[in-house]
Design an enzyme around this catalytic site. Structure first.
Site, PDB file in Angstrom:
ATOM      1  N   GLY A  77       0.838  -1.210   0.000  1.00 29.00           N
ATOM      2  CA  GLY A  77       0.000   0.000   0.000  1.00 29.00           C
ATOM      3  C   GLY A  77       0.863   1.246   0.000  1.00 29.00           C
ATOM      4  N   ASN A  78       0.247   2.381   0.251  1.00 31.21           N
ATOM      5  CA  ASN A  78       1.022   3.616   0.402  1.00 31.21           C
ATOM      6  C   ASN A  78       0.353   4.516   1.441  1.00 31.21           C
ATOM      7  OD1 ASN A  78      -0.888   5.490  -0.996  1.00 31.21           O
ATOM      8  ND2 ASN A  78      -0.441   4.145  -2.741  1.00 31.21           N
ATOM      9  N   HIS A  79       0.985   5.643   1.738  1.00 29.69           N
ATOM     10  CA  HIS A  79       0.530   6.486   2.857  1.00 29.69           C
ATOM     11  C   HIS A  79      -0.596   7.459   2.496  1.00 29.69           C
ATOM     12  CE1 HIS A  79       3.455   5.049   5.665  1.00 29.69           C
ATOM     13  NE2 HIS A  79       4.449   5.292   4.822  1.00 29.69           N
ATOM     14  N   SER A  80      -1.180   7.337   1.314  1.00 27.06           N
ATOM     15  CA  SER A  80      -2.249   8.273   0.943  1.00 27.06           C
ATOM     16  C   SER A  80      -3.403   8.193   1.954  1.00 27.06           C
ATOM     17  CB  SER A  80      -2.763   7.935  -0.454  1.00 27.06           C
ATOM     18  OG  SER A  80      -3.958   8.641  -0.695  1.00 27.06           O
TER      19      SER A  80
END
Ligand code: C5P
Length: 403
Positions: A209-212
């Site tokens: 995933g990512n930190h968005s």
């Protein structure tokens, strides 16, 4: 009223007990509520009740004697979408009309940049007194909205005009302030928005995933809803909530799911705003069982995800407007210009991690807008709510010039 920030002032009159019901109404409608009390008002309603119902600490004094921390009245004032003072006593009304600020509530009032609504409450003779009338006239002339006191039995045992308007009336008044505020310039427009990250499954329990946070896309959705648009919000996994009669919220997990929803919805949209932080790659293999810990190293093979925005660009019709985002770490404008062309966008929102306060999981962003004629508009660091408004105002001008 959802996600609206209501700064509720309470001054010291018997009607303060009714504020508990008012806070409940605001909270039930989805608003955020912070309360400031004058010191005298805590004799009429306990700060514990106010804090518990508002789900926020209560501000009373400039500084907390036990912790030594001070309360920033300017921050409180700037936080608010609206200031509601209920009850407004004769004393506090008089001080507001004079610009006095010998307590936290009054200092906050002087720092406000938004609308104030007050609900006076006092005994009938105080309400009828020429000085009170003069002070209320002064506040009215200063732009304060006044919910008139009602007639009925008063705490003194007398009957007359001076009762604070009922919580339902104050609630409705505040609600109509929000409803009337925004002109419905996007009425009849259907806006497709992508937001949040995508998660790419490694196995049934793990993902890439990512930190968005999704905040930018959700703020944009809220902004265009306020302006009367119909919205399809296709959102990756986030902690955010949004509900509105004109909103269709489609929750997705992976880039492939997001693409599928976009493919179903893009044709019917007039405007596409692609704010999602889509994962560029996903694990090649779909594993059904949890991967066991065995060797010291594990190699994951990744394959490229579909570029959803690029797909929308290839399908774009003349009447549609397409906006993308570019989050860059270096040579931001050159990279963004390439994306604008490649993805067939009308304009692109550029932000760079080189700017402090810009990017993913912050509450602020610093953007530059770049159009197909290579024209740029640079904005200051602002809250994501303000950034969303800048983007949409630019979009509205863009559409007006196009037609
Ligand atoms: O190419 P890059 O990922 O930097 O482009 C960012 C823009 O493209 C954003 O508007 C993002 O929402 C969109 N995008 C997309 N699908 C992808 C990758 C990016 O829609 N797979």
């Amino acid at each position: 009223m959802r996600n609206k920030r209501i700064l509720l002032g309470i001054s010291g009159g018997i009607a303060a007990y009714k504020v508990a019901f008012l806070i409940r109404l605001f909270k039930k409608a989805g608003a955020e509520v912070k309360c400031i009390m004058t010191p005298a008002s805590s004799d009429f309603i306990s700060p514990l009740v106010v804090s518990t119902l508002s789900e926020n600490p209560v501000a009373i004094e400039f500084w907390n004697k036990s912790t030594g921390e001070w309360t920033n009245h300017v921050d409180l004032a700037l936080w608010a979408d609206v200031f509601v003072l209920a009850p407004a006593t004769a004393n506090t009304i008089s001080k507001m009309a004079q610009g006095q600020c010998d307590n936290l509530l009054l200092a906050t009032f002087l720092s406000l940049k938004t609308q104030s609504i007050i609900a006076p409450a006092m005994d009938l003779d105080m309400y009828a007194h020429s000085t009170t009338k003069r002070n209320l006239e002064q506040l009215k002339a200063d732009g304060v909205s006044i919910i008139p006191a009602e007639e009925g039995p008063l705490a003194s045992g007398l009957i007359g005009t001076g009762r604070m308007a009922e919580p339902e009336i104050i609630f409705d008044f505040t609600m109509s302030f929000f409803e009337s505020k925004e002109p419905k310039v996007l009425q009849g427009k259907r806006v497709l928005i992508t937001a949040g990250p995508t998660y790419e499954s490694i196995d049934p329990v793990r993902f890439i995933g990512n930190h968005s946070s999704g905040k930018m896309g959700y703020e944009i959705a809220e902004n265009v809803l306020r302006k009367g648009a119909e919205v399809v919000l296709i959102s990756g996994p986030t902690k955010l909530h949004l509900s509105h009669p004109n909103l269709k919220l489609i929750s997705v997990f992976s880039a492939e799911e997001m693409l599928q929803s976009v493919q179903e919805e893009w044709n019917a949209a007039h405007i596409g705003i692609f704010a999602a932080a889509v994962a560029d790659y996903r694990p090649m293999e779909k594993v059904d069982q949890k991967i066991k810990k065995s060797d010291d190293a594990l190699t994951l093979q990744l394959v490229k995800n579909p570029d959803i925005l690029h797909w929308a660009g290839t399908q774009k019709e003349k009447h549609q407007t397409l906006i993308g985002f570019a989050l860059e770490t270096n040579d931001a404008m050159a990279h963004a210009a390439q994306k604008l062309q490649k993805k067939n966008l009308d304009f692109i929102v550029v932000n760079t991690l080189e700017d402090e306060g810009a990017g993913f999981s912050t509450d602020t962003n610093k953007i530059t807008l770049l159009d197909r004629n290579n024209k740029t508009q640079v904005f200051e660091l602002k809250t994501k709510r303000e950034v969303a408004n800048d983007i949409i105002e630019y979009l509205i001008t863009f559409i007006e010039q196009k037609s």
